[in-house]
Design an enzyme around this catalytic site. Structure first.
Site, PDB file in Angstrom:
ATOM      1  N   ILE A  13     -77.485 -45.141   8.287  1.00 39.57           N
ATOM      2  CA  ILE A  13     -77.626 -45.327   6.848  1.00 39.57           C
ATOM      3  C   ILE A  13     -79.082 -45.232   6.429  1.00 39.57           C
ATOM      4  O   ILE A  13     -79.404 -44.669   5.384  1.00 39.57           O
ATOM      5  CB  ILE A  13     -77.016 -46.684   6.434  1.00 39.57           C
ATOM      6  CG1 ILE A  13     -75.507 -46.677   6.652  1.00 39.57           C
ATOM      7  CG2 ILE A  13     -77.340 -47.000   4.977  1.00 39.57           C
ATOM      8  CD1 ILE A  13     -74.851 -48.028   6.440  1.00 39.57           C
ATOM      9  N   SER A  25     -73.539 -55.880   4.003  1.00 38.83           N
ATOM     10  CA  SER A  25     -72.235 -55.462   4.512  1.00 38.83           C
ATOM     11  C   SER A  25     -71.150 -56.223   3.763  1.00 38.83           C
ATOM     12  O   SER A  25     -71.369 -57.371   3.343  1.00 38.83           O
ATOM     13  CB  SER A  25     -72.131 -55.766   6.011  1.00 38.83           C
ATOM     14  OG  SER A  25     -70.796 -55.624   6.465  1.00 38.83           O
ATOM     15  N   TYR A  33     -73.198 -61.872  12.857  1.00 35.34           N
ATOM     16  CA  TYR A  33     -73.441 -60.756  11.938  1.00 35.34           C
ATOM     17  C   TYR A  33     -73.079 -61.148  10.503  1.00 35.34           C
ATOM     18  O   TYR A  33     -73.858 -60.923   9.574  1.00 35.34           O
ATOM     19  CB  TYR A  33     -72.612 -59.551  12.378  1.00 35.34           C
ATOM     20  CG  TYR A  33     -72.796 -58.324  11.515  1.00 35.34           C
ATOM     21  CD1 TYR A  33     -73.916 -57.521  11.655  1.00 35.34           C
ATOM     22  CD2 TYR A  33     -71.835 -57.957  10.571  1.00 35.34           C
ATOM     23  CE1 TYR A  33     -74.086 -56.384  10.875  1.00 35.34           C
ATOM     24  CE2 TYR A  33     -71.991 -56.831   9.789  1.00 35.34           C
ATOM     25  CZ  TYR A  33     -73.113 -56.044   9.949  1.00 35.34           C
ATOM     26  OH  TYR A  33     -73.280 -54.926   9.168  1.00 35.34           O
ATOM     27  N   THR A  39     -71.774 -44.271  11.867  1.00 32.87           N
ATOM     28  CA  THR A  39     -73.170 -44.323  12.286  1.00 32.87           C
ATOM     29  C   THR A  39     -73.228 -44.559  13.797  1.00 32.87           C
ATOM     30  O   THR A  39     -72.230 -44.948  14.414  1.00 32.87           O
ATOM     31  CB  THR A  39     -73.921 -45.472  11.593  1.00 32.87           C
ATOM     32  OG1 THR A  39     -73.396 -46.730  12.072  1.00 32.87           O
ATOM     33  CG2 THR A  39     -73.786 -45.396  10.073  1.00 32.87           C
TER      34      THR A  39
END
Length: 237
Positions: free
Chosen positions: A14, A123, A136, A171
């Site tokens: 990204i 995210s 995360y 990705t």
């Protein structure tokens, strides 16, 4: 666009797409990355190293005469059940995804001109728990809280701060997961637009936020996920 745009984590995925989109929009674009690759004039930088971040940003701003846009796209993830996350892994994920974003924001803000912007890549996992991604998810939720606080405090100086929330993007970070049997199909089934984004879908929104078109947007968290956040996240382990 006039001025210099800095993309941290801009050598792949990204981040690379963001650097390309900003360059296409007319920005003079500079990339910092842990592993710069073959990008011309890219700077090697570990975002967890606060002193190194300040030194690199100060040097760039001095040479460029200030900054017009900053994009924080550095990030990492590990899929590990909550009770199995070790301290080193927790520190790595929080260090890159949250502490690094803070270091760059604090170093860059004094150099961003009025009308400029700071955009962080978060995210959709910041908003709903994902089995195996506790660290995360926590880091991305913290990142968005940081962005909102920055928008509040830096707004009077004319600096806009926003977060962009991708869903699944093809990705290098996601390659291993997508290669597992059934994972890609599960994501497709739970994404209303029935597709997997490339970096460009996210980068176009980032470039818009840095442009005059985004001049009245600050403190926002914008999903760019094909509707995936409307459904349940597939399990990753």
């Amino acid at each position: 666009m006039s001025g210099t745009a800095l993309v941290v984590g801009g050598s792949s995925g990204i981040g690379r797409a963001c650097a390309e989109a900003l360059s296409a929009a007319g920005w003079a674009t500079k990339v910092f990355d842990l592993k710069p690759g073959e990008e011309e004039d890219a700077v090697a930088l570990d975002v967890r190293d606060r002193e190194a971040v300040f030194a690199a940003v100060d040097e760039l701003a001095e040479r460029a005469g200030g900054l017009g846009a900053v994009v924080y796209a550095a990030g990492t993830a590990r899929v590990t059940p909550l009770l199995e996350i070790e301290g080193r892994e927790w520190d790595l994920v929080l260090g890159v995804n949250l502490a690094g974003a803070f270091h760059v924001l604090q170093a860059a803000a004094p150099h961003i001109a009025a009308g400029g912007s700071y955009t962080a890549i978060s995210s959709i996992d910041s908003r709903a728990p994902v089995d195996g991604l506790a660290h995360y998810c926590a880091s991305k939720a913290g990142l968005e809280a940081l962005v909102r606080s920055a928008a509040l405090e830096l707004g009077p100086a004319g600096i806009r701060c926003n977060a962009v929330l991708p869903g699944l993007v093809r990705t290098p970070l996601m390659e291993a997961q997508l290669e597992r049997p059934g994972v890609e199909d599960a994501f497709l089934a739970q994404t209303p637009l029935r597709g997997i984004a490339g970096g460009g879908e996210v980068a176009d929104v980032v470039a818009f936020l840095a442009s005059p078109g985004g001049r009245w947007i600050t403190g926002a968290s914008i999903p760019v996920d094909g509707g995936m956040s409307l459904t349940e996240h597939p399990k990753l382990h």
